[in-house]
Design an enzyme around this catalytic site. Structure first.
Site, mmCIF file in Angstrom:
data_model
loop_
_atom_site.group_PDB
_atom_site.id
_atom_site.type_symbol
_atom_site.label_atom_id
_atom_site.label_comp_id
_atom_site.label_asym_id
_atom_site.label_seq_id
_atom_site.Cartn_x
_atom_site.Cartn_y
_atom_site.Cartn_z
ATOM 1 N N GLU A 1 -42.532 107.377 1.597
ATOM 2 C CA GLU A 1 -43.451 106.850 0.585
ATOM 3 C C GLU A 1 -44.658 107.783 0.542
ATOM 4 O OE1 GLU A 1 -46.660 103.219 0.568
ATOM 5 O OE2 GLU A 1 -44.680 102.801 1.398
ATOM 6 N N LYS B 1 -44.073 93.800 0.170
ATOM 7 C CA LYS B 1 -44.739 94.447 1.292
ATOM 8 C C LYS B 1 -45.798 93.492 1.841
ATOM 9 C CE LYS B 1 -48.053 97.692 0.978
ATOM 10 N NZ LYS B 1 -48.739 98.996 0.884
#
Length: 210
Positions: free
Chosen positions: A40, A129
């Site tokens: 990421e 998340k």
């Protein structure tokens, strides 16, 4: 490719912040050698779209590349056009989820409370998340997983080798690991990259063995 399934099979997500177009490929290569196949790259980093393109072109289907710290739909679209296969946000923005889903890309917004988590899922998020996870710890994730066993959770914030298994045992499908794994500013020599590979191996082997 089913992105959520791929992340579940490769649950260590390297969160790369403050990299550069010059060092992003060596960083991802070092991580890949250590078994980390999901990265990421955070969107506030200068020239992030260039970096996403470079990693996507270089590693093709070997490494899953996503954009992190995406705060708005405009940034999400730019990251998708650059090659991101998933979009991660630190907070819940329904318009960002909508933009991400419009292009068939996996949406992973940030949420913390039960209401935020359910709201994000109802708006089309593929995975949530839980951030910042270290504010409440693994026990909180276990409590969240209880009423929401159908919602895929990734935890980020304060994840290290000492607590990664506890978080995953509490119901997280994946963990986002930032500076505890990779700090681009400290990577100045070939030996530094070898050390990064070793650290990546420590994380991935712990997960594999358990």
């Amino acid at each position: 490719m089913n992105v959520v399934h791929f992340i579940k099979e490769n649950p260590i997500v390297a969160v790369i912040r403050e990299a550069t177009p010059e060092n992003i490929l060596p960083i991802v290569n070092a991580l890949y050698k250590g078994g980390v196949k999901v990265v990421e790259i955070t969107a506030e980093t200068p020239k992030v779209m260039t970096m996403i393109e470079k990693v996507t072109d270089e590693f093709c289907n070997q490494v899953l590349v996503g954009a992190g710290t995406v705060l708005d739909p405009e940034t999400a679209r730019a990251a998708i056009m650059a090659g991101s296969t998933f979009i991660v946000s630190p907070s819940l923005n329904p318009e960002t989820i909508k933009m991400t889903k419009r292009y068939g890309v996996t949406s992973i917004p940030g949420a913390l409370t039960p209401t935020e988590i359910l709201t994000a899922y109802e708006h089309g998020a593929d995975m949530i998340k839980v951030f910042p996870a270290n504010a409440f710890g693994p026990g909180y994730v276990k409590n969240i997983h209880g009423p929401f066993p159908h919602i895929p959770l990734m935890v980020t914030g304060g994840i290290n080798q000492g607590n990664v298994l506890e978080y995953m045992g509490s119901g997280a499908l994946a963990v986002g690991v930032g500076s505890n794994l990779v700090n681009p500013k400290l990577l100045k020599s070939e030996e530094d990259y070898h050390t990064l590979t070793s650290k990546a191996l420590e994380y991935t082997q712990v997960v594999i063995k358990n």
